[in-house]
Design a protein around this motif. Structure first.
Motif, PDB file in Angstrom:
ATOM      1  N   ILE A   7       2.541  26.202  40.297  1.00  0.00           N
ATOM      2  CA  ILE A   7       2.140  26.706  41.605  1.00  0.00           C
ATOM      3  C   ILE A   7       3.117  27.808  41.985  1.00  0.00           C
ATOM      4  N   VAL A  17       4.464  20.360  39.895  1.00  0.00           N
ATOM      5  CA  VAL A  17       3.153  19.759  40.135  1.00  0.00           C
ATOM      6  C   VAL A  17       3.122  18.399  39.452  1.00  0.00           C
ATOM      7  N   PHE A  55      -2.419  28.492  41.829  1.00  0.00           N
ATOM      8  CA  PHE A  55      -2.211  27.333  40.971  1.00  0.00           C
ATOM      9  C   PHE A  55      -2.761  27.683  39.604  1.00  0.00           C
TER      10      PHE A  55
END
Length: 70
Positions: A7, A17, A55
């Motif tokens: 991200i 993440v 992302f």
């Protein structure tokens, strides 16, 4: 941290993440939900909320979703 998940946020804050879910349909808006962790206890949430973020999931090919962080 999953090395194939990333991200990027507006202020450059680093997050790992942990889990993710992507909801996407043809000709519709998408939604990406993430559970992230950071070592920084002083995250400037005002500096990232409502701003651009992306992302990325890297496997055989890279897939990236761009949007606003909420």
């Amino acid at each position: 941290m999953a090395e194939n998940l990333r991200i990027q946020v507006a202020n450059g804050e680093r997050f790992d993440v942990r889990t993710f879910q992507v909801d996407q349909e043809i000709n519709a808006n998408f939604s990406v939900s993430l559970l992230v962790q950071t070592e920084n206890p002083d995250v400037d949430f005002d500096g990232i909320l409502g701003r651009e973020a992306s992302f990325s999931m890297m496997a055989n090919a890279t897939r990236t979703w761009n949007g606003l962080l909420s």
